[in-house]
Design an enzyme around this catalytic site. Sequence first.
Site, short mmCIF file in Angstrom:
data_model
loop_
_atom_site.label_atom_id
_atom_site.label_comp_id
_atom_site.label_asym_id
_atom_site.label_seq_id
_atom_site.Cartn_x
_atom_site.Cartn_y
_atom_site.Cartn_z
N ASP A 115 27.28 31.15 38.19
CA ASP A 115 27.56 31.71 39.51
C ASP A 115 28.34 30.68 40.32
O ASP A 115 28.27 29.47 40.06
CB ASP A 115 26.27 32.07 40.24
CG ASP A 115 26.46 33.18 41.27
OD1 ASP A 115 25.95 34.30 41.03
OD2 ASP A 115 27.13 32.95 42.29
N ASP A 174 33.57 29.04 38.81
CA ASP A 174 34.41 30.04 39.46
C ASP A 174 35.12 30.80 38.36
O ASP A 174 36.02 30.27 37.71
CB ASP A 174 35.41 29.33 40.38
CG ASP A 174 36.39 30.29 41.04
OD1 ASP A 174 36.29 31.51 40.80
OD2 ASP A 174 37.27 29.81 41.78
N VAL A 175 34.71 32.05 38.13
CA VAL A 175 35.27 32.80 36.99
C VAL A 175 36.72 33.20 37.21
O VAL A 175 37.36 33.72 36.28
CB VAL A 175 34.41 34.04 36.66
CG1 VAL A 175 33.01 33.65 36.26
CG2 VAL A 175 34.41 35.03 37.82
N SER A 193 31.83 50.17 36.96
CA SER A 193 31.27 50.96 38.04
C SER A 193 31.78 52.39 37.98
O SER A 193 32.92 52.66 37.57
CB SER A 193 31.64 50.35 39.40
OG SER A 193 31.29 51.19 40.47
N TYR A 245 38.47 47.18 44.64
CA TYR A 245 37.30 47.19 43.75
C TYR A 245 37.44 48.28 42.68
O TYR A 245 37.17 48.03 41.50
CB TYR A 245 36.06 47.42 44.60
CG TYR A 245 34.75 47.51 43.85
CD1 TYR A 245 34.09 46.36 43.43
CD2 TYR A 245 34.16 48.74 43.60
CE1 TYR A 245 32.87 46.44 42.77
CE2 TYR A 245 32.94 48.83 42.94
CZ TYR A 245 32.31 47.68 42.52
OH TYR A 245 31.10 47.77 41.87
N LYS A 257 37.54 47.63 38.65
CA LYS A 257 36.53 48.20 37.76
C LYS A 257 37.15 49.16 36.74
O LYS A 257 36.70 49.24 35.59
CB LYS A 257 35.45 48.91 38.58
CG LYS A 257 34.54 47.96 39.35
CD LYS A 257 33.85 46.96 38.42
CE LYS A 257 32.73 46.21 39.11
NZ LYS A 257 32.11 45.18 38.22
#
Length: 254
Positions: free
Chosen positions: A50, A71-72, A150, A163, A167
């Site tokens: 995280d 940090d992805v 999602s 978003y 997704k």
Amino acid sequence: MTGLPPGPPISNVAFDFSGQSVIITGGGRGIGLELGRFFHQAGGTVYLVDFDGDALAQAAQEVGCRSVMSDVSDSASVQSVVDRVVADTGRIDVLVNNAGILRDRVLWKLTDNDYEQVMAVHAGGTFRCTRACVPHFRERGYGRVINVTSYTGLRGNPGQANYSMAKAGIIGFTKTAAKELARFGVTVNAISPNAETRMIASIPDEKKNELVAQIPISRFAEPKEMASAAAFLASADAGYITGTVLPVDGGISI
């Protein structure tokens, strides 16, 4: 808020991840935290990843997992996580790409940063983490990748163009990666949750009640209810399932 009582306790007795290394991004809270708890109790060596160091430390202590700040959206940071896990355990068996952020605004008010940050964490993080794990999966001829997408990625939602786009991209990535990696013994699947997380908690009660009314099971799931679905797709028993998106959403996508 209207709805049925919470679901029954979740048991992990059907799964055994002993000897396996599991990376879970976005592990500081919510679904990621509960997945970490589940895989840890099922015997896995779990690394919670995280960007929020305080939440991560608390989560790792609560669950008993290992933790790595990362940090992805940054390739070097992602690679350092993979290098750490391989140095510690010599292997990576399961990757759960769960990290995500929200920058919600209607389309005409979204800034470049709103768009780019959400894409970099959701879609970019899924890409970077998977890419970094692939050499180790290929070397061992085994791997399980679980991506968190999602319902919004399929149906859209006002105020979430960025978003929704991210997704939806994860769904396309899941199917492409599944086709490319199958020959190496790697499966790539996704779950589509509908759980009571911080994202849901921020919605006004009136709007939340409207959403609940659309769910056949008449409630949002608890984050822990996502764990069994992810664990099944990560298990050896799911070795002939790849490229699928499993709705864990109480029927809202029907």
